[in-house]
Design an enzyme around this catalytic site. Sequence first.
Site, PDB file in Angstrom:
ATOM      1  N   HIS A   9       4.070  31.863  45.630  1.00 34.02           N
ATOM      2  CA  HIS A   9       4.894  32.359  44.524  1.00 34.02           C
ATOM      3  C   HIS A   9       5.949  31.341  44.105  1.00 34.02           C
ATOM      4  CE1 HIS A   9       6.249  35.532  41.890  1.00 34.02           C
ATOM      5  NE2 HIS A   9       7.476  35.481  42.368  1.00 34.02           N
TER       6      HIS A   9
ATOM      7  N   ASP B  87      -0.549  32.789  45.273  1.00 31.34           N
ATOM      8  CA  ASP B  87       0.583  33.688  45.026  1.00 31.34           C
ATOM      9  C   ASP B  87       0.147  35.123  45.315  1.00 31.34           C
ATOM     10  OD1 ASP B  87       2.787  35.079  44.083  1.00 31.34           O
ATOM     11  OD2 ASP B  87       2.959  33.928  42.240  1.00 31.34           O
TER      12      ASP B  87
ATOM     13  N   SER C  75       8.216  35.008  37.024  1.00 31.51           N
ATOM     14  CA  SER C  75       7.873  36.244  37.717  1.00 31.51           C
ATOM     15  C   SER C  75       8.089  37.428  36.760  1.00 31.51           C
ATOM     16  CB  SER C  75       8.677  36.374  39.010  1.00 31.51           C
ATOM     17  OG  SER C  75       8.106  37.333  39.853  1.00 31.51           O
TER      18      SER C  75
END
Length: 733
Positions: free
Chosen positions: A703, A668, A582
């Site tokens: 995600h 995501d 991320s």
Amino acid sequence: MTISDAAATPSAAEQSTPTPPVAKKVPVERTHHGDTFVDNYEWLREKESPEVVAHLNAEQAYTDAVTAGQEQLRQDIFNEIKNRTQETDLSVPSRKDDWWYYARMVEGKAYGIQCRVAASSEGTLADWTPPLVEPGVDVPGEQILLDGNVEAEGKPFFSLGGAAVTRDGNLYAYAVDNAGDELFTVHIKDLRTGELLEDTIENVFYGITFSPDGTTLFYMVADDSWRPYQVKTHVLGTPVSSDEVIYQEDDVAMWTGFDLSADRRHLMVSIGCSEFSETRLLDFAAPEKGLQTLIPRSAEILYDAETFLVDGVEKILLTHDRDAVNSMVSLVDAAEFSKPVAEQHWDTVVAHDPSVRINGASVTATHMVVSLRKDTIERIQVTALEGLGTAAQAAAVEPVFDEELYTASMGGSEYESPVIRLVYTSDFTPPRVYDYVLPVGEAGGELLLRKETPVLGGYRSEDYIATREWATASDGTKVPLSVLRRADLVQDGNNAGVVYGYGSYEVSMDPGFGVPRLSLLDRGVVFVIAHVRGGGEMGRPWYEDGKKLTKKNTFTDFVAATDWLAQSGWVDPARIAAMGGSAGGLLMGAVANLAPEKYAAVVAQVPFVDALTTILDPELPLSALEWEEWGNPITDPEVYKYMKDYTPYENVRAVAYPKIAAVTSFNDTRVLYVEPAKWVQELRAVSTGSEPIVMKIEMDGGHGGASGRYEGWKTRAWDYAFLADALGATKLR
């Protein structure tokens, strides 16, 4: 080469040397502050385009071909994770009202089963002793609320985004995501009959709770950019179309959420960013008054609030940064908030300390519980409410643990409970659940161990060592490192190493046990967690020194951590890899550009590598919310120039990049798949090296990747096999 060329079946001669898919170039100009950037791959953002989907499938086919030789290693690591995990297990029950709630996992099943049993209500300490639940043993009176395996059957994805129970224990609301996009459908179950009510609410964000009387459900809604902005109410038995908005936040840079106060007398709506906030209270005893603001955002104070009664007087416990960069705790009469902030009287409860970061404070009926960070370690302190904020205030008491590096955090507790639930872990101590008996006079203060997570396969914590080391950054700053290794590893300069980092949003990489990581350590890998600036390990200033116009410190700190490892005598400098996800994926892209020669491989998980493009478009998911973290390049040319100088996609250069794996998911909503897709294309087009650059994409994930524990283990096994293979660390020691 066209997309169809890339996806075509290779000839027999070509099959031995996989050819990466090459996306067509469609130049798109983006101009800001007099600067024009030509983006050749922005067209890959067209998620519904069959051509884009074909390209993504071609990327996965290429990845499968390039990494086919790692399949046995992936299977080995998966089996190691599985064999160390007690698959049939239960959580420690937590009490809420008249029930004990817990979850059970069953061998061969991917998802948890939510359960409860009735509690005693005689008011003694024994009533707060959770019932003994054992793996594989039926619990008398057990009631199954929700079986995730049944819910997930036939679905490509399953995630539970929250649940709530009415105070009378009759109704159970739960939120389900079957796409991975973090938008949920809420169902309500009558636990007396097992039947679902007709009330079904679509497109709900995280956060659901019932009103005290059980007639109304509060829930969050996100806007088109996935920003939570509305708090809505649904009256049971009425059409969802008539649900009311009780709060809407129109500032695109602000995040909204809600919770109940500890005593459940108020709904607390929190609006904020990383630099200031605002709390609004709805008094359930007087809902006609609507939401009442405590400290307005115009005061530019970052704070959390907890409301409770003291001798019938409404009090607010504030954790705030007013004249306190690391935050402090104050106690305020609720009536004070009718005055301007400058005229309000706040009593100090926990004074500011530049060496202690106050994370938050909550209350039980008898005590204040403070979460704080000191010497990088998260810990808990408790103080009796009697005399709080006066000269008679009791001294804080802190549970004592015997390890140097650990994490102790709140695991939840009921307001009336004489105990609080704590979760303790360290890098090599599996999570332990304790109940801490709140001290009253000379009594209490005991830690009652309720469970230590079992680790199978002959695991012994003494076989591993975690040490705190310090790297020196380019500006002289000392950067803390957690260095993990096997105890029997020889410091001969021949081992492999992995450096892991995050460094954003004041998130700390605290000590915590992980079964999958053992598979790397058992292959002789030295695992270093770099606590770089931008995280929260060293307090608020540590975070401030790694965001906006100091963001590059995050990247140079990570390189310094890599240099420490290379010079430590533990590893061969040519056998170091990097990993992060991320915002940590942005870190991976940045260090790959800064120092590609220092890494044999990089794994970038759901990587935020096209940050400038994303943040320049407030219509994209969560984009405007990022301005307080990175700066606003739309309005500030200095921020634009600074970001353009480090954002990974725009700084790919003609150097020999190491092996790189970008791991992403099609659905995501936090870091769109298009970012790694574009980045991988640019890397392949520009790199002067010959190492493979691949993109692994989960077409049914979000995600966090694919859903279910087994798919999660497979994902981790894939990442670790890629690293171990690149480092020549495939064999168990």
